[in-house]
Motif scaffolding. Structure first.
Motif, mmCIF file in Angstrom:
data_model
loop_
_atom_site.group_PDB
_atom_site.id
_atom_site.type_symbol
_atom_site.label_atom_id
_atom_site.label_comp_id
_atom_site.label_asym_id
_atom_site.label_seq_id
_atom_site.Cartn_x
_atom_site.Cartn_y
_atom_site.Cartn_z
ATOM 1 N N LYS A 1 0.835 -1.198 0.000
ATOM 2 C CA LYS A 1 0.000 0.000 0.000
ATOM 3 C C LYS A 1 0.871 1.250 0.000
ATOM 4 O O LYS A 1 0.574 2.230 -0.701
ATOM 5 C CB LYS A 1 -0.927 -0.003 1.215
ATOM 6 N N CYS A 2 1.946 1.228 0.775
ATOM 7 C CA CYS A 2 2.864 2.374 0.788
ATOM 8 C C CYS A 2 3.468 2.601 -0.591
ATOM 9 O O CYS A 2 3.570 3.739 -1.067
ATOM 10 C CB CYS A 2 3.969 2.147 1.818
ATOM 11 N N GLU A 3 3.854 1.505 -1.234
ATOM 12 C CA GLU A 3 4.413 1.626 -2.584
ATOM 13 C C GLU A 3 3.384 2.219 -3.547
ATOM 14 O O GLU A 3 3.697 3.107 -4.345
ATOM 15 C CB GLU A 3 4.861 0.250 -3.080
ATOM 16 N N GLY A 4 2.149 1.731 -3.445
ATOM 17 C CA GLY A 4 1.100 2.251 -4.314
ATOM 18 C C GLY A 4 0.787 3.715 -4.047
ATOM 19 O O GLY A 4 0.574 4.499 -4.979
ATOM 20 N N ASP A 5 0.757 4.096 -2.767
ATOM 21 C CA ASP A 5 0.484 5.491 -2.423
ATOM 22 C C ASP A 5 1.578 6.417 -2.957
ATOM 23 O O ASP A 5 1.283 7.498 -3.501
ATOM 24 C CB ASP A 5 0.372 5.646 -0.905
ATOM 25 N N LEU A 6 2.825 6.016 -2.800
ATOM 26 C CA LEU A 6 3.929 6.835 -3.307
ATOM 27 C C LEU A 6 3.855 6.987 -4.820
ATOM 28 O O LEU A 6 4.084 8.079 -5.364
ATOM 29 C CB LEU A 6 5.269 6.206 -2.904
ATOM 30 N N MET A 7 3.524 5.898 -5.492
ATOM 31 C CA MET A 7 3.404 5.957 -6.950
ATOM 32 C C MET A 7 2.250 6.863 -7.369
ATOM 33 O O MET A 7 2.357 7.663 -8.309
ATOM 34 C CB MET A 7 3.195 4.548 -7.503
ATOM 35 N N LEU A 8 1.127 6.752 -6.634
ATOM 36 C CA LEU A 8 -0.039 7.574 -6.942
ATOM 37 C C LEU A 8 0.245 9.055 -6.699
ATOM 38 O O LEU A 8 -0.130 9.917 -7.507
ATOM 39 C CB LEU A 8 -1.231 7.121 -6.100
ATOM 40 N N PHE A 9 0.929 9.375 -5.584
ATOM 41 C CA PHE A 9 1.283 10.765 -5.304
ATOM 42 C C PHE A 9 2.180 11.332 -6.400
ATOM 43 O O PHE A 9 2.040 12.490 -6.818
ATOM 44 C CB PHE A 9 1.989 10.865 -3.946
ATOM 45 N N GLY A 10 3.118 10.489 -6.881
ATOM 46 C CA GLY A 10 4.008 10.942 -7.942
ATOM 47 C C GLY A 10 3.283 11.211 -9.242
ATOM 48 O O GLY A 10 3.661 12.108 -10.000
ATOM 49 N N LEU A 11 2.214 10.446 -9.503
ATOM 50 C CA LEU A 11 1.459 10.628 -10.743
ATOM 51 C C LEU A 11 0.532 11.835 -10.683
ATOM 52 O O LEU A 11 0.242 12.464 -11.713
ATOM 53 C CB LEU A 11 0.640 9.362 -11.042
ATOM 54 N N THR A 12 0.060 12.163 -9.487
ATOM 55 C CA THR A 12 -0.940 13.227 -9.375
ATOM 56 C C THR A 12 -0.353 14.606 -9.097
ATOM 57 O O THR A 12 -0.980 15.616 -9.422
ATOM 58 C CB THR A 12 -1.942 12.874 -8.260
ATOM 59 N N GLN B 1 12.615 2.941 -4.023
ATOM 60 C CA GLN B 1 13.244 2.379 -2.828
ATOM 61 C C GLN B 1 12.314 1.365 -2.142
ATOM 62 O O GLN B 1 12.759 0.295 -1.704
ATOM 63 C CB GLN B 1 13.612 3.497 -1.854
ATOM 64 N N MET B 2 11.032 1.717 -2.049
ATOM 65 C CA MET B 2 10.073 0.816 -1.425
ATOM 66 C C MET B 2 9.953 -0.476 -2.233
ATOM 67 O O MET B 2 9.846 -1.575 -1.669
ATOM 68 C CB MET B 2 8.696 1.489 -1.316
ATOM 69 N N GLU B 3 9.988 -0.370 -3.537
ATOM 70 C CA GLU B 3 9.931 -1.551 -4.396
ATOM 71 C C GLU B 3 11.125 -2.473 -4.133
ATOM 72 O O GLU B 3 10.984 -3.703 -4.069
ATOM 73 C CB GLU B 3 9.896 -1.135 -5.866
ATOM 74 N N ASP B 4 12.313 -1.873 -3.967
ATOM 75 C CA ASP B 4 13.515 -2.666 -3.680
ATOM 76 C C ASP B 4 13.405 -3.349 -2.318
ATOM 77 O O ASP B 4 13.803 -4.508 -2.152
ATOM 78 C CB ASP B 4 14.757 -1.771 -3.726
ATOM 79 N N ILE B 5 12.868 -2.625 -1.337
ATOM 80 C CA ILE B 5 12.706 -3.200 0.011
ATOM 81 C C ILE B 5 11.757 -4.394 -0.028
ATOM 82 O O ILE B 5 12.022 -5.450 0.563
ATOM 83 C CB ILE B 5 12.195 -2.123 0.996
ATOM 84 N N ILE B 6 10.647 -4.232 -0.732
ATOM 85 C CA ILE B 6 9.668 -5.321 -0.830
ATOM 86 C C ILE B 6 10.282 -6.527 -1.531
ATOM 87 O O ILE B 6 10.057 -7.676 -1.141
ATOM 88 C CB ILE B 6 8.406 -4.831 -1.573
ATOM 89 N N ALA B 7 11.068 -6.267 -2.580
ATOM 90 C CA ALA B 7 11.712 -7.372 -3.298
ATOM 91 C C ALA B 7 12.657 -8.151 -2.391
ATOM 92 O O ALA B 7 12.760 -9.378 -2.479
ATOM 93 C CB ALA B 7 12.458 -6.832 -4.509
ATOM 94 N N GLN B 8 13.352 -7.448 -1.495
ATOM 95 C CA GLN B 8 14.275 -8.109 -0.578
ATOM 96 C C GLN B 8 13.530 -8.898 0.504
ATOM 97 O O GLN B 8 13.985 -9.961 0.941
ATOM 98 C CB GLN B 8 15.194 -7.073 0.076
#
Length: 286
Positions: free
Chosen positions: A245-256, A272-279
């Motif tokens: 959800k944090c990753e999605g919110d950050l992406m949404l904020f960047g788009l809007t 960065q959040m995407e990399d953390i989730i992948a790890q």
């Protein structure tokens, strides 16, 4: 004319008559069966009753009729597999009931479907207004399928441009108090891990009616004694969902946002959040 040959002719005649009559009755009568499946179910039951109860005639004639019916049914199924025209003939085509939010009244009359019945079927699919429906069709089996307008469709990760990992099927690792070693091996666990998880919730294997491991590697159990309450593990799933959800919110904020500096910051944080989730994924989601 031999009796058995007369029985075959009478059976084939019954096929034609039943098919025509069911066609006349319409799709509402078959209710999630194809026309011929509906006819077959009725007829086989009737023939079975005839063989069992009619003592005045030779019982083997009923078997001849049943065999002729089954052969006819298999022949029709073979034709349906080989030809689209045959499928359309025997099962008919779907009927469009709603297009672009507009009810097609003539098609409703054709299927002898009332407005109340249409609204009932729409409500079953969470569509309480006709205007919310882009497209609705009555399938050959009598079921009504609905496509909601884009504004009324549920929001999914795809709409946000988020890629999610495929969901793995849960594995039943305990059934009727017995450990399923094959299922445990499929998800990469062993009996030692299972015993540790059971010790955490304070139950023994013998008391477990069903135990399942989800894609997060968490054990869910159902006990023989339904009065005993067992805590449901949610930590991994909750943490993983929060991170996504944090990753999605950050992406949404960047788009809007229209601020260039803020957009770059949000996109950087999202990466960065995407990399953390992948790890963390190997630990949080198996």
């Amino acid at each position: 004319m031999p009796d058995w040959f007369e029985i075959v002719l009478r059976t084939l005649l019954a096929v034609g008559v039943l098919f025509v009559m069911t066609k006349v009755l319409g799709k509402r009568q078959v209710s999630q069966l194809s026309l011929f499946e509906y006819i077959t179910g009725i007829t086989i039951g009737s023939l079975a009753a005839y063989i069992s109860m009619d003592l005045d005639t030779d019982w083997y004639l009923g078997l001849v009729s049943l065999a002729a019916w089954v052969a006819c049914s298999l022949g029709i199924e073979f034709l349906q597999l080989k030809s689209k025209k045959m499928r359309d003939f025997f099962d008919s085509k779907g009927t469009v009931l709603i297009r672009d939010g507009k009810v097609l009244e003539e098609n409703l009359k054709k299927e002898r479907l009332t407005t109340d019945e249409l609204m009932e079927q729409l409500r079953k699919r969470s569509a309480f207004k006709v205007a919310d429906v882009e497209f609705a069709i009555m399938e050959p089996n009598g079921e009504i399928n609905v496509l909601l307008t884009r504004d009324n469709q549920p929001l999914t990760p795809k709409h946000l441009g988020i890629k999610v990992a495929p969901e793995k099927e849960p594995q039943a690792v305990i059934m009727d108090g017995e450990i399923m070693d094959e299922a445990l091996a499929t998800i990469g666990f062993n009996r030692g891990w299972l015993k540790t998880e059971l010790d955490k919730i304070g139950v023994t294997i013998e008391n477990v009616f069903l135990g399942q491991v989800d894609s997060y590697g968490q054990l869910y159990v159902d006990l023989f004694d339904d009065k005993i309450m067992v805590p449901v593990p949610q930590e991994k799933a909750s943490l993983f969902a929060t991170l996504k959800k944090c990753e999605g919110d950050l992406m949404l904020f960047g788009l809007t946002t229209k601020n260039k500096a803020a957009k770059e910051m949000y996109e950087h944080c999202s990466k960065q959040m995407e990399d953390i989730i992948a790890q963390l994924k190997p630990v949080l989601k198996r």
